[in-house]
Scaffold this active site. Structure first.
Site, PDB file in Angstrom:
ATOM      1  N   HIS A  36       0.855  -1.197   0.000  1.00 11.61           N
ATOM      2  CA  HIS A  36       0.000   0.000   0.000  1.00 11.61           C
ATOM      3  C   HIS A  36       0.882   1.234   0.000  1.00 11.61           C
ATOM      4  O   HIS A  36       2.085   1.139   0.239  1.00 11.61           O
ATOM      5  CB  HIS A  36      -0.874   0.013   1.265  1.00 11.61           C
ATOM      6  N   HIS A 120       5.871   6.481  -1.015  1.00  9.71           N
ATOM      7  CA  HIS A 120       6.601   5.256  -1.346  1.00  9.71           C
ATOM      8  C   HIS A 120       5.722   4.057  -1.012  1.00  9.71           C
ATOM      9  O   HIS A 120       4.764   4.174  -0.252  1.00  9.71           O
ATOM     10  CB  HIS A 120       7.893   5.170  -0.520  1.00  9.71           C
TER      11      HIS A 120
END
Ligand code: ATP
Ligand code: MG
Length: 178
Positions: A36, A120
């Site tokens: 995620h 990220h």
């Protein structure tokens, strides 16, 4: 409960990222189902605070956008690398959405996030230093670039820290407009 706000990733993208999960001794790879992109870590809250968080996030008005994951890097310094991640191509819509979420959560009473947002997707946690293999791994995958995908919602997740690792559950999904 422990909460965070994130973008979920399409299954085919998670599978693609799962393909990066090899060739590095000492890495604890994130299960593809758990990959995620965190927008805001909230941490432990009680039921009342969780309701305030949900109300605040429901009020966020964001637009859909396209996002592309690319590049690979590490958190931590040379001596003590901590995590390995896939980066994001510069994306103003993502920055705007993250800023809106931050503002909404502060209005709801949360303490401001002090750390700068570095979008990220964490691929692995590094428990022991993989040595020079880490440098090779990053160089070899530096040209990694995934297909763009449409972000049409963001998600409030709870995180349960089990012995086997964190278990994430989507608690609410907030759609983005056209
Ligand atoms: P574990 O802590 O067991 O390694 P995890 O980090 O995946 O598991 P959480 O600690 O609940 O699980 O974190 C949920 C998400 O929020 C992860 O994407 C994590 O990287 C991110 N996160 C956790 N703590 C912070 C923090 N202090 N600031 C920013 N992001 C955080
Ligand atoms: Mg953690």
């Amino acid at each position: 409960m422990r909460l965070f706000v994130a973008l979920s990733l399409p299954q085919d993208l998670r599978n693609r990222l799962g393909g990066l999960a090899s060739g590095l001794p000492g890495a604890r790879w994130v299960d593809p189902d758990n990959l995620h992109l965190t927008l805001r870590f909230i941490g432990e809250v009680d039921g009342r605070e969780a309701e305030d968080v949900d109300a605040a996030l429901s009020g966020v008005q964001g637009k859909r956008f396209s996002l592309t994951l690319s590049g690979v890097g590490q958190f931590g310094d040379e001596r003590r690398p901590r995590a390995l991640w896939v980066g994001v191509e510069p994306n103003e819509a993502l920055e705007r959405l993250q800023a809106k979420i931050e503002t909404a959560l502060q209005r709801a009473g949360l303490a401001p996030e002090k750390r700068k947002f570095k979008p990220h997707v964490t691929l692995a946690r590094l428990k022991t230093h993989p040595g020079e293999r880490l440098h090779d791994y990053i160089v070899q995958r530096s040209l990694f670039r995934a297909e763009p995908f449409e972000v049409d919602a963001f998600t409030l997740y709870s995180s349960y820290l089990a012995n086997s690792g964190a278990i994430y559950s989507p608690e609410a999904v907030y759609p983005l407009g056209g």
